[in-house]
Design a protein around this motif. Structure first.
Motif, PDB file in Angstrom:
ATOM      1  N   GLY A  19       0.802  -1.225   0.000  1.00  0.00           N
ATOM      2  CA  GLY A  19       0.000   0.000   0.000  1.00  0.00           C
ATOM      3  C   GLY A  19       0.831   1.269   0.000  1.00  0.00           C
ATOM      4  N   GLU A  20       0.452   2.201   0.861  1.00  0.00           N
ATOM      5  CA  GLU A  20       1.089   3.521   0.900  1.00  0.00           C
ATOM      6  C   GLU A  20       2.581   3.447   1.250  1.00  0.00           C
ATOM      7  N   THR A  21       2.922   2.524   2.150  1.00  0.00           N
ATOM      8  CA  THR A  21       4.325   2.395   2.551  1.00  0.00           C
ATOM      9  C   THR A  21       5.165   1.959   1.362  1.00  0.00           C
ATOM     10  N   LEU A  22       4.643   0.965   0.630  1.00  0.00           N
ATOM     11  CA  LEU A  22       5.351   0.479  -0.553  1.00  0.00           C
ATOM     12  C   LEU A  22       5.459   1.588  -1.591  1.00  0.00           C
ATOM     13  N   LYS A  23       4.373   2.342  -1.753  1.00  0.00           N
ATOM     14  CA  LYS A  23       4.368   3.440  -2.733  1.00  0.00           C
ATOM     15  C   LYS A  23       5.505   4.419  -2.420  1.00  0.00           C
ATOM     16  N   GLN A  24       5.621   4.780  -1.149  1.00  0.00           N
ATOM     17  CA  GLN A  24       6.678   5.712  -0.748  1.00  0.00           C
ATOM     18  C   GLN A  24       8.067   5.141  -1.047  1.00  0.00           C
ATOM     19  N   VAL A  25       8.247   3.863  -0.776  1.00  0.00           N
ATOM     20  CA  VAL A  25       9.542   3.218  -1.012  1.00  0.00           C
ATOM     21  C   VAL A  25       9.857   3.187  -2.512  1.00  0.00           C
TER      22      VAL A  25
ATOM     23  N   THR B 294       9.286   7.880 -12.156  1.00  0.00           N
ATOM     24  CA  THR B 294       8.651   9.051 -11.544  1.00  0.00           C
ATOM     25  C   THR B 294       7.160   9.134 -11.861  1.00  0.00           C
ATOM     26  N   ASP B 295       6.741   8.439 -12.925  1.00  0.00           N
ATOM     27  CA  ASP B 295       5.336   8.496 -13.338  1.00  0.00           C
ATOM     28  C   ASP B 295       4.425   7.878 -12.280  1.00  0.00           C
ATOM     29  N   GLU B 296       3.603   8.748 -11.688  1.00  0.00           N
ATOM     30  CA  GLU B 296       2.775   8.294 -10.573  1.00  0.00           C
ATOM     31  C   GLU B 296       1.798   7.191 -10.971  1.00  0.00           C
ATOM     32  N   GLN B 297       1.253   7.290 -12.197  1.00  0.00           N
ATOM     33  CA  GLN B 297       0.315   6.266 -12.658  1.00  0.00           C
ATOM     34  C   GLN B 297       0.993   4.904 -12.790  1.00  0.00           C
ATOM     35  N   ASP B 298       2.215   4.928 -13.269  1.00  0.00           N
ATOM     36  CA  ASP B 298       2.978   3.683 -13.385  1.00  0.00           C
ATOM     37  C   ASP B 298       3.244   3.078 -12.007  1.00  0.00           C
ATOM     38  N   ILE B 299       3.564   3.924 -11.049  1.00  0.00           N
ATOM     39  CA  ILE B 299       3.805   3.431  -9.689  1.00  0.00           C
ATOM     40  C   ILE B 299       2.514   2.837  -9.110  1.00  0.00           C
TER      41      ILE B 299
ATOM     42  N   CYS C 198       9.948  -1.361 -11.454  1.00  0.00           N
ATOM     43  CA  CYS C 198       9.711   0.078 -11.652  1.00  0.00           C
ATOM     44  C   CYS C 198      10.835   0.694 -12.490  1.00  0.00           C
ATOM     45  N   ASP C 199      12.062   0.347 -12.158  1.00  0.00           N
ATOM     46  CA  ASP C 199      13.201   0.881 -12.927  1.00  0.00           C
ATOM     47  C   ASP C 199      13.074   0.486 -14.401  1.00  0.00           C
ATOM     48  N   LEU C 200      12.717  -0.777 -14.640  1.00  0.00           N
ATOM     49  CA  LEU C 200      12.593  -1.250 -16.024  1.00  0.00           C
ATOM     50  C   LEU C 200      11.486  -0.519 -16.777  1.00  0.00           C
ATOM     51  N   MET C 201      10.467  -0.103 -16.047  1.00  0.00           N
ATOM     52  CA  MET C 201       9.352   0.592 -16.701  1.00  0.00           C
ATOM     53  C   MET C 201       9.758   1.923 -17.317  1.00  0.00           C
ATOM     54  N   THR C 202      10.945   2.411 -16.982  1.00  0.00           N
ATOM     55  CA  THR C 202      11.402   3.653 -17.611  1.00  0.00           C
ATOM     56  C   THR C 202      11.948   3.364 -19.008  1.00  0.00           C
ATOM     57  N   ILE C 203      12.203   2.083 -19.317  1.00  0.00           N
ATOM     58  CA  ILE C 203      12.737   1.761 -20.647  1.00  0.00           C
ATOM     59  C   ILE C 203      11.897   0.746 -21.422  1.00  0.00           C
ATOM     60  N   MET C 204      10.856   0.200 -20.807  1.00  0.00           N
ATOM     61  CA  MET C 204      10.003  -0.765 -21.525  1.00  0.00           C
ATOM     62  C   MET C 204       8.600  -0.757 -20.938  1.00  0.00           C
ATOM     63  N   PRO C 205       7.626  -1.316 -21.691  1.00  0.00           N
ATOM     64  CA  PRO C 205       6.255  -1.321 -21.184  1.00  0.00           C
ATOM     65  C   PRO C 205       6.085  -2.198 -19.945  1.00  0.00           C
ATOM     66  N   PHE C 206       5.002  -1.921 -19.216  1.00  0.00           N
ATOM     67  CA  PHE C 206       4.676  -2.599 -17.957  1.00  0.00           C
ATOM     68  C   PHE C 206       4.815  -4.126 -18.031  1.00  0.00           C
TER      69      PHE C 206
ATOM     70  N   ARG D  79       0.965 -13.864 -15.275  1.00  0.00           N
ATOM     71  CA  ARG D  79       0.616 -13.260 -16.575  1.00  0.00           C
ATOM     72  C   ARG D  79      -0.880 -12.973 -16.675  1.00  0.00           C
ATOM     73  N   GLN D  80      -1.668 -13.825 -15.999  1.00  0.00           N
ATOM     74  CA  GLN D  80      -3.121 -13.605 -16.058  1.00  0.00           C
ATOM     75  C   GLN D  80      -3.556 -12.326 -15.349  1.00  0.00           C
ATOM     76  N   LEU D  81      -2.674 -11.808 -14.505  1.00  0.00           N
ATOM     77  CA  LEU D  81      -3.017 -10.578 -13.789  1.00  0.00           C
ATOM     78  C   LEU D  81      -2.938  -9.361 -14.701  1.00  0.00           C
ATOM     79  N   PHE D  82      -2.128  -9.472 -15.762  1.00  0.00           N
ATOM     80  CA  PHE D  82      -1.918  -8.312 -16.638  1.00  0.00           C
ATOM     81  C   PHE D  82      -3.240  -7.703 -17.103  1.00  0.00           C
ATOM     82  N   GLU D  83      -4.178  -8.591 -17.442  1.00  0.00           N
ATOM     83  CA  GLU D  83      -5.465  -8.092 -17.960  1.00  0.00           C
ATOM     84  C   GLU D  83      -6.235  -7.308 -16.893  1.00  0.00           C
ATOM     85  N   LEU D  84      -6.017  -7.662 -15.657  1.00  0.00           N
ATOM     86  CA  LEU D  84      -6.745  -6.984 -14.572  1.00  0.00           C
ATOM     87  C   LEU D  84      -6.196  -5.589 -14.280  1.00  0.00           C
ATOM     88  N   ILE D  85      -4.959  -5.333 -14.777  1.00  0.00           N
ATOM     89  CA  ILE D  85      -4.325  -4.047 -14.434  1.00  0.00           C
ATOM     90  C   ILE D  85      -4.291  -3.045 -15.572  1.00  0.00           C
TER      91      ILE D  85
END
Ligand SMILES: Nc1ncnc2c1ncn2[C@@H]1O[C@H](COP(=O)(O)OP(=O)(O)O)[C@@H](O)[C@H]1O
Ligand SMILES: [Mg+2]
Length: 260
Positions: free
Chosen positions: A172-178, A186-191, A224-232, A254-260
């Motif tokens: 949750g919020e703690t993980l978000k801060q970390v 830096t993209d908040e939506q990606d986080i 998260c770091d990888l998301m700066t150079i490739m898709p989610f 992989r089945q979770l991808f559709e849910l996100i």
């Protein structure tokens, strides 16, 4: 500035610091990436103590704890000198000794530390017969990954010398801060996406569909770091999925991808 170990439970952090301050040996228990090493560094920092670390592995021997003899040329004369290992250095300097993955060590090595870990805080170094008495400030923190491959149940006499705190993965919020603090994303939506994924992973862990380590904070920072150079999806594939052993676990994520 030092990166802070974060937890919603501030009491857990305070207790950890105060237990060490009290002179008790502290055992941090929790799966890989729960922040054991980070917390230990924070404890040392808040006590203004230097920290020496030893990483236990199957080939950890007495020399890697206590030190070794070597030949040095002093004023043109060759002499045998003893180079203190991390345990001796920490004792002499009143520093904190961090013993990482203590349950990976061969059972015959750690009993060397029994007299260091109890009220005696003292050791006769078998390599040079020096009697070492720990200076004020010397304290011990150890970490253990339970159920990890290659680990063994800790020797009872050893566990007996510790006070223990269990760490769990933050969310949750703690993980978000970390993730904001420690990843370059830096993209908040990606986080937010990553937080959502983590929630779903935790649910799967509780249903025993995947192993607990999948949701390691370390892996989430990588993703998260990888998301700066490739898709989610590819970031998750590389940081989490490809490291898994079973196809069942891979497919489940992989089945979770559709849910996100
Ligand atoms: N609760 C937490 N607060 C801050 N950082 C954390 C936390 N949990 C994990 N991390 C981060 O995740 C990574 C792995 O943490 P680490 O302390 O090495 O875990 P462990 O020693 O338990 O395997 C580090 O980058 C650390 O900063
Ligand atoms: Mg660690």
């Amino acid at each position: 500035m030092m990166i802070k170990y974060q937890n919603r439970d501030q009491q857990l952090i305070d207790d950890a610091i105060n237990i060490v301050k009290l002179g008790k040996n502290l055992l941090l228990k929790g799966p890989t990436g729960t922040g054991k090493t980070r917390l230990s560094e924070n404890i040392s920092d808040s006590l203004s103590a230097k920290q020496y670390s030893v990483n236990c592995s199957v080939d950890l021997d007495a020399e890697s704890l206590l030190g070794f003899k070597t030949i040095e040329t002093i004023d043109g004369v060759q002499q045998i000198v003893f180079i203190d290992g991390p345990v001796i250095k920490a004792m002499k300097e009143g520093a904190i000794l961090y013993i990482d993955e203590i349950n990976m060590a061969k059972p015959e090595v750690l009993p060397i530390l029994n007299s260091v870990l109890d009220y005696r805080r003292k050791l006769t170094n078998p390599f040079n017969n020096e009697v070492v008495i720990a200076q004020k400030g010397f304290n011990v923190i150890a970490a253990i990954n339970e159920g990890y491959v290659g680990t063994m149940p800790m020797n009872e006499a050893l566990v007996n010398r510790f006070v223990a705190i269990e760490l769990k993965y933050i969310d949750g919020e703690t993980l978000k801060q970390v993730l904001i603090d420690q990843s370059i994303l830096t993209d908040e939506q990606d986080i937010e996406k990553m937080i959502k994924l983590n929630e779903l992973l935790i649910k799967m862990v509780s249903q025993h569909q995947i192993s607990e380590e999948v949701a390691s904070v370390r892996a989430l920072i990588d993703a998260c770091d990888l998301m700066t150079i490739m898709p989610f999806e590819r970031a998750i594939e590389r940081a989490l999925v490809s490291k898994l052993e079973t196809d069942r676990e891979k497919e489940a994520i992989r089945q979770l991808f559709e849910l996100i």
